[in-house]
Design a protein around this motif. Structure first.
Motif, PDB file in Angstrom:
ATOM      1  N   GLY A   1      56.301  13.141 -12.121  1.00  0.00           N
ATOM      2  CA  GLY A   1      56.523  12.902 -10.604  1.00  0.00           C
ATOM      3  C   GLY A   1      57.248  14.318 -10.113  1.00  0.00           C
ATOM      4  N   GLU A   2      58.038  14.186  -9.297  1.00  0.00           N
ATOM      5  CA  GLU A   2      58.675  15.289  -8.731  1.00  0.00           C
ATOM      6  C   GLU A   2      59.847  15.783  -9.460  1.00  0.00           C
ATOM      7  OE1 GLU A   2      57.771  16.003  -5.110  1.00  0.00           O
ATOM      8  OE2 GLU A   2      56.336  14.626  -5.932  1.00  0.00           O
ATOM      9  N   VAL A   3      60.066  15.574 -10.830  1.00  0.00           N
ATOM     10  CA  VAL A   3      60.960  16.086 -11.461  1.00  0.00           C
ATOM     11  C   VAL A   3      60.768  17.736 -11.703  1.00  0.00           C
ATOM     12  CG1 VAL A   3      61.843  15.776 -13.862  1.00  0.00           C
ATOM     13  CG2 VAL A   3      61.689  13.802 -12.410  1.00  0.00           C
ATOM     14  N   LEU A   4      59.812  18.188 -12.083  1.00  0.00           N
ATOM     15  CA  LEU A   4      59.552  19.366 -12.418  1.00  0.00           C
ATOM     16  C   LEU A   4      59.265  20.473 -11.098  1.00  0.00           C
ATOM     17  CD1 LEU A   4      56.579  19.182 -15.244  1.00  0.00           C
ATOM     18  CD2 LEU A   4      59.038  19.478 -15.398  1.00  0.00           C
ATOM     19  N   PRO A   5      59.820  21.362 -11.276  1.00  0.00           N
ATOM     20  CA  PRO A   5      59.667  22.456 -10.059  1.00  0.00           C
ATOM     21  C   PRO A   5      58.261  22.839  -9.840  1.00  0.00           C
ATOM     22  CG  PRO A   5      60.657  23.533 -11.899  1.00  0.00           C
ATOM     23  CD  PRO A   5      60.491  21.956 -12.271  1.00  0.00           C
ATOM     24  N   GLU A   6      57.880  22.966  -8.548  1.00  0.00           N
ATOM     25  CA  GLU A   6      56.330  23.304  -8.257  1.00  0.00           C
ATOM     26  C   GLU A   6      55.783  24.644  -9.059  1.00  0.00           C
ATOM     27  OE1 GLU A   6      54.616  21.836  -6.397  1.00  0.00           O
ATOM     28  OE2 GLU A   6      52.986  22.892  -5.884  1.00  0.00           O
ATOM     29  N   LYS A   7      56.796  25.483  -8.937  1.00  0.00           N
ATOM     30  CA  LYS A   7      56.473  26.899  -9.759  1.00  0.00           C
ATOM     31  C   LYS A   7      56.191  26.525 -11.220  1.00  0.00           C
ATOM     32  CE  LYS A   7      58.307  31.410 -10.675  1.00  0.00           C
ATOM     33  NZ  LYS A   7      59.302  32.240 -10.394  1.00  0.00           N
ATOM     34  N   ARG A   8      55.128  27.034 -11.514  1.00  0.00           N
ATOM     35  CA  ARG A   8      54.438  26.781 -12.847  1.00  0.00           C
ATOM     36  C   ARG A   8      53.282  27.436 -13.269  1.00  0.00           C
ATOM     37  NH1 ARG A   8      53.425  20.274 -12.411  1.00  0.00           N
ATOM     38  NH2 ARG A   8      55.201  20.358 -10.939  1.00  0.00           N
ATOM     39  N   ILE A   9      53.256  27.541 -14.397  1.00  0.00           N
ATOM     40  CA  ILE A   9      51.875  28.003 -14.816  1.00  0.00           C
ATOM     41  C   ILE A   9      51.116  26.823 -15.404  1.00  0.00           C
ATOM     42  CG2 ILE A   9      50.502  29.642 -16.679  1.00  0.00           C
ATOM     43  CD1 ILE A   9      53.118  31.259 -16.863  1.00  0.00           C
ATOM     44  N   ILE A  10      49.858  26.579 -15.037  1.00  0.00           N
ATOM     45  CA  ILE A  10      49.164  25.394 -15.507  1.00  0.00           C
ATOM     46  C   ILE A  10      47.779  25.891 -16.333  1.00  0.00           C
ATOM     47  CG2 ILE A  10      47.895  23.264 -14.701  1.00  0.00           C
ATOM     48  CD1 ILE A  10      49.244  23.671 -11.938  1.00  0.00           C
ATOM     49  N   ILE A  11      47.988  25.404 -17.537  1.00  0.00           N
ATOM     50  CA  ILE A  11      46.870  25.536 -18.591  1.00  0.00           C
ATOM     51  C   ILE A  11      46.029  24.442 -18.563  1.00  0.00           C
ATOM     52  CG2 ILE A  11      46.025  26.141 -21.010  1.00  0.00           C
ATOM     53  CD1 ILE A  11      48.217  28.245 -19.356  1.00  0.00           C
ATOM     54  N   GLU A  12      44.795  24.447 -18.107  1.00  0.00           N
ATOM     55  CA  GLU A  12      43.990  23.142 -18.110  1.00  0.00           C
ATOM     56  C   GLU A  12      42.870  23.420 -19.298  1.00  0.00           C
ATOM     57  OE1 GLU A  12      41.396  20.240 -15.290  1.00  0.00           O
ATOM     58  OE2 GLU A  12      42.213  22.375 -14.481  1.00  0.00           O
ATOM     59  N   LEU A  13      42.880  22.461 -20.375  1.00  0.00           N
ATOM     60  CA  LEU A  13      41.774  22.488 -21.212  1.00  0.00           C
ATOM     61  C   LEU A  13      40.557  21.747 -20.848  1.00  0.00           C
ATOM     62  CD1 LEU A  13      44.724  23.045 -23.100  1.00  0.00           C
ATOM     63  CD2 LEU A  13      43.077  24.052 -24.074  1.00  0.00           C
ATOM     64  N   ILE A  14      39.473  22.068 -20.838  1.00  0.00           N
ATOM     65  CA  ILE A  14      38.469  21.365 -20.678  1.00  0.00           C
ATOM     66  C   ILE A  14      37.325  21.277 -21.672  1.00  0.00           C
ATOM     67  CG2 ILE A  14      36.617  20.664 -18.860  1.00  0.00           C
ATOM     68  CD1 ILE A  14      38.568  22.775 -17.077  1.00  0.00           C
ATOM     69  N   PRO A  15      37.202  20.336 -22.739  1.00  0.00           N
ATOM     70  CA  PRO A  15      36.183  20.363 -23.479  1.00  0.00           C
ATOM     71  C   PRO A  15      34.675  20.555 -23.143  1.00  0.00           C
ATOM     72  CG  PRO A  15      37.777  18.615 -24.010  1.00  0.00           C
ATOM     73  CD  PRO A  15      38.010  19.158 -22.633  1.00  0.00           C
ATOM     74  N   GLN A  16      34.202  21.585 -24.006  1.00  0.00           N
ATOM     75  CA  GLN A  16      32.495  21.541 -23.621  1.00  0.00           C
ATOM     76  C   GLN A  16      31.711  21.024 -24.734  1.00  0.00           C
ATOM     77  OE1 GLN A  16      31.975  23.692 -20.138  1.00  0.00           O
ATOM     78  NE2 GLN A  16      34.011  22.694 -20.247  1.00  0.00           N
ATOM     79  N   LYS A  17      30.547  21.667 -24.842  1.00  0.00           N
ATOM     80  CA  LYS A  17      29.658  21.294 -25.918  1.00  0.00           C
ATOM     81  C   LYS A  17      30.398  21.878 -27.537  1.00  0.00           C
ATOM     82  CE  LYS A  17      24.727  21.481 -26.633  1.00  0.00           C
ATOM     83  NZ  LYS A  17      24.868  22.012 -28.029  1.00  0.00           N
ATOM     84  N   ASP A  18      30.324  21.039 -28.443  1.00  0.00           N
ATOM     85  CA  ASP A  18      30.896  21.576 -29.680  1.00  0.00           C
ATOM     86  C   ASP A  18      32.367  21.641 -29.628  1.00  0.00           C
ATOM     87  OD1 ASP A  18      28.310  21.131 -30.957  1.00  0.00           O
ATOM     88  OD2 ASP A  18      27.725  23.245 -30.247  1.00  0.00           O
ATOM     89  N   ASP A  19      32.920  22.888 -30.107  1.00  0.00           N
ATOM     90  CA  ASP A  19      34.418  23.027 -30.176  1.00  0.00           C
ATOM     91  C   ASP A  19      34.685  23.794 -28.947  1.00  0.00           C
ATOM     92  OD1 ASP A  19      34.781  21.843 -32.472  1.00  0.00           O
ATOM     93  OD2 ASP A  19      35.146  23.746 -33.859  1.00  0.00           O
ATOM     94  N   LYS A  20      33.798  24.180 -27.966  1.00  0.00           N
ATOM     95  CA  LYS A  20      34.108  25.049 -26.934  1.00  0.00           C
ATOM     96  C   LYS A  20      34.880  24.674 -26.010  1.00  0.00           C
ATOM     97  CE  LYS A  20      30.664  28.084 -24.767  1.00  0.00           C
ATOM     98  NZ  LYS A  20      29.310  28.160 -23.942  1.00  0.00           N
ATOM     99  N   ARG A  21      35.979  25.096 -25.425  1.00  0.00           N
ATOM    100  CA  ARG A  21      36.957  24.693 -24.290  1.00  0.00           C
ATOM    101  C   ARG A  21      36.850  25.863 -22.979  1.00  0.00           C
ATOM    102  NH1 ARG A  21      36.888  21.512 -28.222  1.00  0.00           N
ATOM    103  NH2 ARG A  21      38.539  20.496 -28.815  1.00  0.00           N
TER     104      ARG A  21
END
Ligand code: ADP
Ligand code: MG
Length: 143
Positions: free
Chosen positions: A113-133
């Motif tokens: 929730g609100e525990v983490l500061p807003e300032k951050r680097i977000i890494i989003e991993l989205i699987p695609q076909k086969d091993d691709k992300r």
């Protein structure tokens, strides 16, 4: 907020992308890893540890919630998958973020929730076909 999207064809490429990002870190950064189970969050943290020059083995800290790896900067690695009450970890995360010469990576930060500061680097991993992300790197808040 600026962001950057890259495609990783395999595990080694994800490690390399993370390694490269780690080399740019100055200390004090919070990195949030977002993605389903098996999308590559822990793999990305392995690459971060390597890029920071750590030889410590990386694994998801399932029971202790936090692991640390020593390198050029210390890497604090949280996995909050099993955390139901963010209050339990609030102080530990705050202490990790206050540490000089360390960076903090968090898997499954949703429960915090609100525990983490807003300032951050977000890494989003989205699987695609086969091993691709698809890997989306966003810098949120003033960097
Ligand atoms: P998470 O922490 O998100 O649950 P892990 O990093 O533990 O995911 O596991 C990701 C799995 O997917 C590993 O077995 C890894 O070898 C595999 N994998 C295959 N292709 C990729 C890729 N392009 N990037 C990251 N991991 C990949
Ligand atoms: Mg994981």
């Amino acid at each position: 907020m600026h962001e950057l999207v890259v495609t990783s064809p395999d595990e080694i490429s994800t490690l390399q992308i993370a390694d490269k990002l780690a080399r740019q870190l100055k200390g004090g950064e919070l990195i949030e890893l977002v993605g389903d189970l098996g999308s590559g969050k822990t793999t990305f943290v392995k690459g971060l540890a390597k890029g920071l020059g750590s030889k410590d083995p990386v694994s998801s800290p399932s029971f202790v919630l936090k692991n640390t790896y020593d390198g050029r900067l210390r890497l604090n690695h949280f996995d909050l998958y099993r955390l139901s009450d963010p209050g339990l970890i609030k102080h530990e995360i705050k202490d990790a973020l206050d540490e000089k010469d360390s960076v903090t990576a968090v898997e499954w930060a949703g429960a915090t929730g609100e525990v983490l500061p807003e300032k951050r680097i977000i890494i989003e991993l989205i699987p695609q076909k086969d091993d691709k992300r698809r890997i989306k790197i966003s810098y949120r808040g003033a960097q």
